[in-house]
Design a protein around this motif. Structure first.
Motif, PDB file in Angstrom:
ATOM      1  N   GLN A  50       0.778  -1.271  -0.148  1.00 21.90           N
ATOM      2  CA  GLN A  50       0.158  -0.007  -0.118  1.00 21.90           C
ATOM      3  C   GLN A  50       0.783   1.290  -0.034  1.00 21.90           C
ATOM      4  N   GLU A 221      -3.604 -13.727  -9.156  1.00 19.03           N
ATOM      5  CA  GLU A 221      -5.039 -13.356  -8.777  1.00 19.03           C
ATOM      6  C   GLU A 221      -5.660 -14.225  -7.951  1.00 19.03           C
ATOM      7  N   ALA A 246       2.210  -2.805  -9.712  1.00 21.68           N
ATOM      8  CA  ALA A 246       1.060  -2.341  -9.860  1.00 21.68           C
ATOM      9  C   ALA A 246      -0.077  -3.362  -9.887  1.00 21.68           C
ATOM     10  N   ILE A 247       0.179  -4.416 -10.740  1.00 21.57           N
ATOM     11  CA  ILE A 247      -0.812  -5.686 -10.973  1.00 21.57           C
ATOM     12  C   ILE A 247      -1.003  -6.193  -9.590  1.00 21.57           C
ATOM     13  N   LYS A 250      -2.983  -4.110  -7.216  1.00 21.67           N
ATOM     14  CA  LYS A 250      -4.464  -4.356  -7.511  1.00 21.67           C
ATOM     15  C   LYS A 250      -5.280  -5.495  -7.182  1.00 21.67           C
TER      16      LYS A 250
END
Ligand code: C2E
Ligand code: CA
Ligand code: CA
Ligand code: CA
Length: 280
Positions: A50, A221, A246-247, A250
């Protein structure tokens, strides 16, 4: 043709012979490495995805060989395991990294955690050194919750009564357990809950393909989503590019580690980062 075959055979057998001598001489050298102060630790930051702040350090072992120069742990850890030297070396790693952590927690904050690699060989049989680790933690004023032990997936495969009992003893002291190299071994998801794992570390091989390959993206993911359902936190290792970070951010990945943030550092290098972050 026959002559060529023979010379081939000689060549390979010579190589093999060399390898055996080589190996034996490395074992002998490794025996001397601790008393001669050739082993030392470097520390790689693990940051919150974060805000990029340092939350943990992973202690990584290095061997400065007097004649051969630096030897990587991928070479000498297996030798230490097979020769039985791992118990003593593992004890050095634990105590040295905890001593360092105790100092850093005093100077830079009690939020810092040390993550320590444990060889399956250290857990698969009773280890005389481990029995004084808890006392050592108390003496250094370090709570168990400030310590993570990294174990590899394959270890759980062969896990015996001894391993799970040892892990439970660590858990009783508040020590966290992280499953290293997640996704590369024989993932048995049932172990995650049964052994009360706290973190999984997504292996570098998935992270490195993250920006280019659809499959790796879906895999990362899925791993993160599953981990969070099981109330586990996720560390991604080997993050080298902002695109990979970044991925992962996310997808909700909790912590990140890799050359993008910092390489493994000597004490002074790690302290420079901690100081820089103190002033921001
Ligand atoms: P590991 O536990 O998977 O450690 C991560 C390895 O990835 C480290 O290699 C680290 O330097 C490297 N790394 C970190 N970030 C990046 C990145 O962004 N890109 C790339 N290409 N590499 C990155 P290292 O220090 O050579 O250690 C290799 C392995 O040796 C470790 O893999 C661990 O399994 C073992 N090891 C290291 N120290 C110890 C120790 O004290 N005890 C035990 N039992 N094993 C250790
Ligand atoms: Ca590790
Ligand atoms: Ca790893
Ligand atoms: Ca790895």
């Amino acid at each position: 043709a026959k002559a060529a075959g023979r010379s081939c055979w000689c060549f390979f057998s010579f190589e093999l012979h060399q390898q055996t001598i080589e190996r034996q001489s490395l074992i002998n050298d490794l025996r001397q490495a601790l008393p001669h102060n050739e082993l030392f630790l470097v520390y790689q930051p693990i940051v919150e995805m974060q805000d990029g702040r340092i939350r943990k350090f992973e202690a990584l072992l290095r061997w400065r060989h007097p004649r051969r120069g630096m030897i990587t742990p991928d070479i000498f850890i297996p030798i230490a395991e097979e020769s039985g030297l791992i118990s003593e070396i593992g004890d050095y790693v634990f105590k040295e990294s905890i001593r360092q952590l105790a100092d850093w927690r005093k100077r830079f904050g009690e939020h810092l955690i040390m993550s320590i690699n444990i060889s399956p060989y250290q857990l698969s049989a009773p280890d005389k050194h481990m029995s004084d680790w808890f006392e050592f933690l108390h003496a250094q004023g370090v709570p168990g919750a400030a310590v993570s032990l990294e174990i590899t997936e394959n270890m759980l495969m062969h896990h015996t009564e001894v391993v799970s009992n040892q892990l439970l003893a660590f858990r009783d002291e508040g020590i966290n357990v992280a499953l290293d190299d997640f996704g590369t071994g024989y993932s048995a998801l049932s172990y995650l809950n049964r052994l009360d794992i706290d973190f999984i570390k997504i292996d570098r091989s998935f992270v490195s393909e993250l920006a280019e390959e659809r499959m790796e993206k879906d895999l990362c993911e899925a791993i993160i989503t599953m981990a969070h359902k099981l109330k586990l936190k996720v560390i991604a290792e080997g993050i080298e590019t902002p695109a990979q970070a970044a991925i992962l951010a996310k997808f909700g990945c909790d912590l990140g580690q890799g050359y993008l943030y910092a390489k493994p550092l000597l004490t002074e290098g790690a302290e420079a980062l901690l100081r820089a972050q103190d002033t921001t």
